[in-house]
Every structure is written in C-alpha cells, then in structure tokens.
Design a protein around this motif. Structure first.
Motif, PDB file in Angstrom:
ATOM      1  N   PHE A  68       0.846  -1.185   0.000  1.00 33.84           N
ATOM      2  CA  PHE A  68       0.000   0.000   0.000  1.00 33.84           C
ATOM      3  C   PHE A  68       0.887   1.242   0.000  1.00 33.84           C
ATOM      4  CE2 PHE A  68       0.473  -1.864   4.195  1.00 33.84           C
ATOM      5  CZ  PHE A  68       1.055  -0.832   4.923  1.00 33.84           C
ATOM      6  N   ALA A  69       0.255   2.391  -0.289  1.00 33.73           N
ATOM      7  CA  ALA A  69       0.990   3.650  -0.334  1.00 33.73           C
ATOM      8  C   ALA A  69       1.539   3.998   1.038  1.00 33.73           C
ATOM      9  CB  ALA A  69       0.079   4.773  -0.843  1.00 33.73           C
ATOM     10  N   VAL A  70       2.652   4.729   1.051  1.00 36.51           N
ATOM     11  CA  VAL A  70       3.326   5.028   2.306  1.00 36.51           C
ATOM     12  C   VAL A  70       2.463   5.871   3.238  1.00 36.51           C
ATOM     13  CG1 VAL A  70       4.436   7.161   1.508  1.00 36.51           C
ATOM     14  CG2 VAL A  70       5.561   5.741   3.256  1.00 36.51           C
ATOM     15  N   ASP A  71       1.498   6.640   2.679  1.00 36.66           N
ATOM     16  CA  ASP A  71       0.636   7.449   3.532  1.00 36.66           C
ATOM     17  C   ASP A  71      -0.596   6.681   4.015  1.00 36.66           C
ATOM     18  OD1 ASP A  71      -0.635   7.263   1.123  1.00 36.66           O
ATOM     19  OD2 ASP A  71      -1.092   9.406   0.929  1.00 36.66           O
ATOM     20  N   GLU A  72      -0.635   5.359   3.781  1.00 42.71           N
ATOM     21  CA  GLU A  72      -1.751   4.517   4.236  1.00 42.71           C
ATOM     22  C   GLU A  72      -1.298   3.572   5.351  1.00 42.71           C
ATOM     23  OE1 GLU A  72      -4.701   3.831   0.496  1.00 42.71           O
ATOM     24  OE2 GLU A  72      -2.784   2.769   0.359  1.00 42.71           O
ATOM     25  N   SER A  73      -0.536   4.103   6.274  1.00 45.38           N
ATOM     26  CA  SER A  73       0.001   3.257   7.350  1.00 45.38           C
ATOM     27  C   SER A  73      -1.088   2.632   8.211  1.00 45.38           C
ATOM     28  CB  SER A  73       0.964   4.065   8.220  1.00 45.38           C
ATOM     29  OG  SER A  73       0.308   5.201   8.758  1.00 45.38           O
ATOM     30  N   TRP A  74      -2.292   3.221   8.171  1.00 45.96           N
ATOM     31  CA  TRP A  74      -3.399   2.644   8.924  1.00 45.96           C
ATOM     32  C   TRP A  74      -3.728   1.231   8.460  1.00 45.96           C
ATOM     33  CZ3 TRP A  74      -7.324   1.323   5.645  1.00 45.96           C
ATOM     34  CH2 TRP A  74      -7.374   1.987   4.421  1.00 45.96           C
ATOM     35  N   ARG A  75      -3.261   0.881   7.245  1.00 43.81           N
ATOM     36  CA  ARG A  75      -3.538  -0.467   6.727  1.00 43.81           C
ATOM     37  C   ARG A  75      -2.835  -1.544   7.573  1.00 43.81           C
ATOM     38  NH1 ARG A  75      -4.471  -0.012   1.018  1.00 43.81           N
ATOM     39  NH2 ARG A  75      -4.240  -2.270   0.840  1.00 43.81           N
ATOM     40  N   ILE A  76      -1.741  -1.164   8.232  1.00 46.32           N
ATOM     41  CA  ILE A  76      -1.058  -2.128   9.115  1.00 46.32           C
ATOM     42  C   ILE A  76      -1.974  -2.494  10.280  1.00 46.32           C
ATOM     43  CG2 ILE A  76       0.912  -2.499  10.638  1.00 46.32           C
ATOM     44  CD1 ILE A  76       2.517  -0.589   8.879  1.00 46.32           C
ATOM     45  N   THR A  77      -2.544  -1.464  10.922  1.00 47.37           N
ATOM     46  CA  THR A  77      -3.477  -1.707  12.025  1.00 47.37           C
ATOM     47  C   THR A  77      -4.693  -2.483  11.552  1.00 47.37           C
ATOM     48  OG1 THR A  77      -2.763   0.345  13.077  1.00 47.37           O
ATOM     49  CG2 THR A  77      -4.849  -0.597  13.829  1.00 47.37           C
ATOM     50  N   GLU A  78      -5.175  -2.167  10.363  1.00 46.24           N
ATOM     51  CA  GLU A  78      -6.329  -2.874   9.801  1.00 46.24           C
ATOM     52  C   GLU A  78      -6.023  -4.357   9.621  1.00 46.24           C
ATOM     53  OE1 GLU A  78      -7.372  -2.488   5.558  1.00 46.24           O
ATOM     54  OE2 GLU A  78      -9.290  -1.698   6.261  1.00 46.24           O
ATOM     55  N   ARG A  79      -4.810  -4.675   9.146  1.00 52.62           N
ATOM     56  CA  ARG A  79      -4.422  -6.083   8.953  1.00 52.62           C
ATOM     57  C   ARG A  79      -4.375  -6.811  10.298  1.00 52.62           C
ATOM     58  NH1 ARG A  79      -1.437  -8.862   4.960  1.00 52.62           N
ATOM     59  NH2 ARG A  79      -1.606 -11.098   5.422  1.00 52.62           N
ATOM     60  N   VAL A  80      -3.841  -6.139  11.303  1.00 49.42           N
ATOM     61  CA  VAL A  80      -3.785  -6.753  12.637  1.00 49.42           C
ATOM     62  C   VAL A  80      -5.193  -7.020  13.160  1.00 49.42           C
ATOM     63  CG1 VAL A  80      -3.114  -6.392  15.033  1.00 49.42           C
ATOM     64  CG2 VAL A  80      -1.549  -5.751  13.193  1.00 49.42           C
ATOM     65  N   HIS A  81      -6.089  -6.040  13.036  1.00 50.41           N
ATOM     66  CA  HIS A  81      -7.456  -6.202  13.513  1.00 50.41           C
ATOM     67  C   HIS A  81      -8.182  -7.310  12.743  1.00 50.41           C
ATOM     68  CE1 HIS A  81      -7.641  -1.854  15.301  1.00 50.41           C
ATOM     69  NE2 HIS A  81      -6.916  -2.687  16.033  1.00 50.41           N
ATOM     70  N   ARG A  82      -7.899  -7.433  11.441  1.00 50.98           N
ATOM     71  CA  ARG A  82      -8.540  -8.469  10.643  1.00 50.98           C
ATOM     72  C   ARG A  82      -8.113  -9.861  11.109  1.00 50.98           C
ATOM     73  NH1 ARG A  82      -7.399  -6.386   6.061  1.00 50.98           N
ATOM     74  NH2 ARG A  82      -5.753  -7.747   5.271  1.00 50.98           N
TER      75      ARG A  82
END
Length: 440
Positions: A242-256
């Motif tokens: 994902f794009a570098v400004d979408e770091s929230w995707r890391i937290t989303e992956r953990v929550h998933r």
C-alpha cells in the motif's frame, strides 16, 4: 505383570501398573473398559478407566507407538490442538510368554466426540459445513507450525462444540511429520488432496448408510474445506502492499487477523526503494487471540469462539453498568461473579455432564435472544435460565466423559434406517421436543 514390561511417560501414573497389559486389548474385562463412542481406526482402540479419568489405548507396533508419542509431545509444545499423550507400553507378553502389541495411551478429550457421534440420526448440510470449517482451521494451525499430517480426515479428528461452531483436535498423528520451517506449497497441497478425498469418502459412507439428509453433496462439502483453508491461509500469510501514507492499513491487517482469532507475533515490513510503497507480511502468527484475552481477564480457559462470545457479553456488561472508565480486570471479575458463575451454578448437578460451562453460557444467551424475540420484550435472565434447563438442556445427551457403570467399548455402526435406534452411540433421550437450535 511381565518383568519385561516397559512404560515410557513424562509422569508415570501408578494406575498404569494395574491395567491388564498381559491380556490382548480386545479381551480386556469390562471392569476396566469405559463406554464411549469412537471413530473409525485402522488399529484396535478402546477406552479405559485410569485413576478416575478416561484414556484411549491403541495397540500398534512399538516403533509407531513411540514415534506418535514423541510427535504428540512436540505438537503440545507448539500449542497445536491435539490430544494429550500419557504413555507408551512396550514389552507386553501374555500368560504364555507370547509377545503382544505395544500400546499408545492418550488422554480422552472431555466434551469431545468423533464426527459420527455429533448427530443423532442424519447429517444436515449446515452441520457438515461447520465440521469441515473446523477441520480447515485445524489444518491451517498445524501447517503454520510445520506439521504435515499425511492422513487428514474427519475420522482422525475430535470435535468440541464452540459457541455454535466446532473446534477440531488432531487425534491420530502416526503418519505426521514435523518440519522445522513452514511446509512447502507442495506438502500443503498434498495434505489438502488427502483431506478432500477422505472427507468426500466419509460423507458418501454416511449417505450409503442412510445417515445423510437430502441436499448434502459430499464432493461440494469436501471442496468447501479446500476453499475455507485457502481463504484462511491467505489471510494469515499473504503479502500486502500500500501507499506510504496509508500506514493505517497495518493496524487494519492486525485487527482483521484478530477477528479471525489470531495474533501477529512478528511482521515483516519493507519500504520500496523510491519510498512510495510499503509491503507487509505476517511472519509469526499465533492462534487463540480471544482465548488469551479471556484467560487473562477471568481465568476461564475455553474455545476460541466461546471466548469471543463471552468477551462480547463482558463488554456489554461493562457498558450496562457504566464502567467504561473502570479497570478492565476489575470489571471482568465483577462480570464473572455476577453473571457467568451464577448461570453455571444454576445448572443442576445431574445435568452438568451435558455440556461444558462455556457452551452452556453461550446457549443460555442464545435462548434469551429467541425468548425475547418471541415475546417482543426483554426476558429476565433468571426466567431464561429456568426455561433453558427445563426445555432444552434436560433433553440433550451427556457429552462429558461418563465414568460408569463400566461396560464394553461402543463403536458407531452405519445403519440403513435413519430412524433405527443407534446402539453404537451414547444413549440419548427422546428428542421429539428438543429445541431445533440444539440439534446438530
């Protein structure tokens, strides 16, 4: 007892010495045998009473017994869902000095049943799907620690109820191989091929015996395991960019992954050379996210879906009593003593072998929802518990281990008439009036 008898065990139970090892397992007296349903096995397996608990005894070669004993110990250290090993008995001889097969002794898993004992008369499509979904989760967990099973099947698995679903445990590891690193794609694919063939055959066998409800497609059910496995395996292991400004995707992956019941112990994160992209991939994934949280908060050790359901009720309790800012452990203790324990203690002693406490609590919550829906209002919990005990629980068969009276081992024969009494299963009461939600 033979002077050449050899017992291998991490902790030797003195009761092992009292069992009739000089007699072939098929001829053991009924005073030592416990009546429990058992699955299909290529070896002779019987259940016995050992110091107030039930153990499964399997006759096999000494080499295979020791190999499986070691394998179960390794799987236990890796926290894989499997039965607990007890001992290997070797050097057996009969009264005439003739050699007898070695025996592997494992602990019987309380509140678990082989798949054939999970339904009273016929297997329905929804139940079949839940069974293979549980087996898919088990297979993913085993592959995740580097275990190649080699004989994946419903028959080699035990199932426990888990808040409307099932939890699966490996019960036969004699063909398994444990590899230090994660399995290759080819090894995993081979295990899946074996699983698909075995499951389709097992369900077709039920169909031939008249124990399959119309609409159950054996091949489709077996294919469903493969699909469920690939979906879960991908969620645990796929690389995501994902794009570098979408770091929230890391937290989303953990929550998933948490929602699937897994924790990430280690994650690989790499940035592209131009700094525009970031890639993440879980490296170490542990099952039991909700189990660990509930155990930490309450000391209750239950299945994953049961833990999820109990935690949801705990969170609702926290909101109801307006303790959102209070210490989580303190609220959990209050919920345990004011909600969970009173429901469990309300179950009469003669009904406590029906289901384990966490499953009873889950079913009481389900029963309250249906009662409230039917009446169009909230029903007091005390009334719900009384209704559940009298209208549902009393009509269930016992699923805990029943220690007596001593009798012979029961198998689970295939019958041609779905309405015929099933003499190979745990005796059941008349189920005509049983709530449909509690039939498997």
């Amino acid at each position: 007892m033979s002077e050449s008898l050899s017992i291998t065990a991490s902790t030797v139970d003195p009761g092992l010495l009292q069992l009739p090892w000089s007699t072939g397992l098929a001829d053991w007296p009924s005073s030592h045998i416990v009546a429990l349903p058992k699955g299909i096995s290529r070896h002779l397996v019987r259940f016995a009473n050992l110091s107030g608990r039930v153990v499964a005894i399997k006759e096999t070669t000494e080499e295979m017994a020791r190999r499986e004993y070691d394998m179960l110990g390794n799987l236990d250290r890796l926290d894989a869902p499997c039965v607990d090993r007890v001992a290997v008995i070797a050097g057996r001889t009969d009264a005439s000095g003739r050699p007898l097969p070695a025996a592997l002794v494992t602990a019987h898993l309380r509140f678990s049943l082989p798949y054939r004992a999970l339904f009273t008369q016929v297997l329905r499509p929804h139940t079949a799907t839940r069974l293979v979904d549980a087996l898919a989760v088990l297979l993913v967990r085993l592959h995740n620690v580097g275990f190649y099973w080699g004989d994946v099947s419903l028959s080699n698995t035990l199932f426990r109820r888990d808040a409307g679903a099932f939890a699966a445990y490996l019960v036969d590891a004699e063909t398994g191989e444990l590899h230090g690193n994660r399995l290759t794609p080819g090894q995993r694919a081979h295990d899946l091929d074996i699983a698909r063939i075995n499951i389709a055959g097992e369900i077709m066998d039920l169909e031939a015996g008249g124990r399959l409800e119309g609409g159950v497609d054996a091949v489709a059910i077996a294919d469903g395991l493969v699909s469920s496995y690939h979906s879960l395996w991908g969620a645990l292991t796929d690389k995501e960019s994902f794009a570098v400004d979408e770091s929230w995707r890391i937290t989303e992956r953990v929550h998933r992954l948490n929602a699937l019941g897994f924790d990430i112990g280690e994650m690989s994160i790499r940035a592209a050379s131009d700094g525009t992209k970031v890639s993440i991939q879980p490296k170490v994934v542990d099952a039991g996210h909700h189990q660990r949280r509930l155990l930490r908060l309450t000391g209750l050790d239950v299945e994953e879906n049961q833990a999820r359901r109990l935690l949801n009720d705990l969170d609702e309790f926290r909101a109801r009593v307006s303790r959102l800012g209070a210490d989580e452990e303190m609220v959990a203790h209050e919920w345990l003593t004011r909600v969970f324990e009173p429901i469990v203690m309300a179950i009469p002693w003669d009904l406590r072998a029906k289901l384990e406490p966490a499953e009873v609590f889950h079913q009481v919550l389900e029963h309250r929802w249906y009662m409230s829906q039917a009446r169009g209002r909230s029903v007091p919990l005390a009334e719900v518990v009384s209704s559940y005990i009298d209208d549902v629980l009393r009509h269930r068969r016992d699923e805990a281990t029943v220690m007596g009276p001593p009798t012979d081992t029961m198998s689970l024969p295939t019958v041609s008439d779905a309405d015929a009494p099933e003499t190979g299963e745990v005796p059941t009461t008349d189920t005509d009036a049983v709530d449909w939600r509690d039939l498997v």
